[in-house]
Design a protein around this motif. Sequence first.
Motif, PDB file in Angstrom:
ATOM      1  N   ASP A  22      66.261  13.083  28.088  1.00 22.94           N
ATOM      2  CA  ASP A  22      67.199  14.205  28.135  1.00 22.94           C
ATOM      3  C   ASP A  22      67.969  14.267  26.827  1.00 22.94           C
TER       4      ASP A  22
ATOM      5  N   GLN B 200      66.052   7.765  36.875  1.00 24.10           N
ATOM      6  CA  GLN B 200      66.634   8.760  35.986  1.00 24.10           C
ATOM      7  C   GLN B 200      65.567   9.314  35.043  1.00 24.10           C
TER       8      GLN B 200
ATOM      9  N   ASP C  35      71.069  11.984  26.421  1.00 20.38           N
ATOM     10  CA  ASP C  35      70.914  10.558  26.707  1.00 20.38           C
ATOM     11  C   ASP C  35      70.450   9.813  25.459  1.00 20.38           C
TER      12      ASP C  35
ATOM     13  N   PHE D  94      69.360   1.846  33.885  1.00 17.82           N
ATOM     14  CA  PHE D  94      70.027   2.529  32.783  1.00 17.82           C
ATOM     15  C   PHE D  94      71.523   2.308  32.874  1.00 17.82           C
TER      16      PHE D  94
ATOM     17  N   LYS E 256      76.963  14.594  30.777  1.00 19.24           N
ATOM     18  CA  LYS E 256      76.571  15.104  32.088  1.00 19.24           C
ATOM     19  C   LYS E 256      77.789  15.260  32.987  1.00 19.24           C
TER      20      LYS E 256
ATOM     21  N   SER F 138      65.358  10.138  31.974  1.00 16.87           N
ATOM     22  CA  SER F 138      65.193   9.542  30.647  1.00 16.87           C
ATOM     23  C   SER F 138      64.586   8.153  30.673  1.00 16.87           C
TER      24      SER F 138
ATOM     25  N   SER G 165      72.747   6.920  29.987  1.00 12.54           N
ATOM     26  CA  SER G 165      72.926   8.280  30.481  1.00 12.54           C
ATOM     27  C   SER G 165      74.295   8.776  30.040  1.00 12.54           C
TER      28      SER G 165
ATOM     29  N   SER H  85      74.974   3.976  33.020  1.00 10.23           N
ATOM     30  CA  SER H  85      75.587   5.261  33.341  1.00 10.23           C
ATOM     31  C   SER H  85      77.014   5.294  32.802  1.00 10.23           C
TER      32      SER H  85
END
Length: 241
Positions: free
Chosen positions: A111, A182, A114, A142, A236, A184, A232, A144
């Motif tokens: 993304d 996720q 990311d 990942f 977002k 990515s 991430s 976050s």
Amino acid sequence: MNIESLQATKPTSKKLAMLNESNQIIVSVVIPTRNRPQIVARGVRTALAQTLQSIEVIVIIDGPDQETVNVLSQIAEPRLRVIELSKNIGPSGARNAGVREAKGTWIAFLDDDDEWLPEKLERQLEVANNSHYDFPVVASRFISQTPKGEFIRPTRLPNLSEPLSEYLFARNSFFKEEGCIQTSTIFVQKELMQKMPLEEKFYRHEDWEWLLRVTAMEGVGVEFVPEPMAISGIQKWELSA
């Protein structure tokens, strides 16, 4: 960096075969974006900084966006390809367009907001090559980034023989993202993406819808790198606020 324009139409299978016959690239990184030039540039740099060097990074600009083209043109890297679509077709369509243009055997989605840790692709390729599945879908944990701090997700990995639907949607605790994959972190063979492309009518949760469909196919299974390999972005959270 190479800048290309692309009509939002599907190429023939003959063109896809020619692409596969003439390249030495192992992984094609596909990054859809639109109107976020500085954000996508950051993600592109983390993709280009991978320890696995035999890659290409394909940025699909989802509709005319000269500012993003200008910013990415400042990245002097021959492995970077920027493709500007003639019209906006949505994130799934942009990812499918990137898959069609990919020269690698493997596809890794990122993304635009990311980032990746440097060994992400190398670790996933190792897991994929050692998988007993014909078509492994390799994910990872990942980091976050949220307004409340950084958290490692998912909090648990799938149990042996656990249905993917149960892993993604059933909750054993109150923790958010207990079980998740996720976008990515998805690493998959191009051949599988050609057999089962993303559904372009969906603008949200298209990755999980695709995962549920593709894991129902024979020979497909999900593997995990247990450590976090992606970040991430807090962007977002800012967009959803």
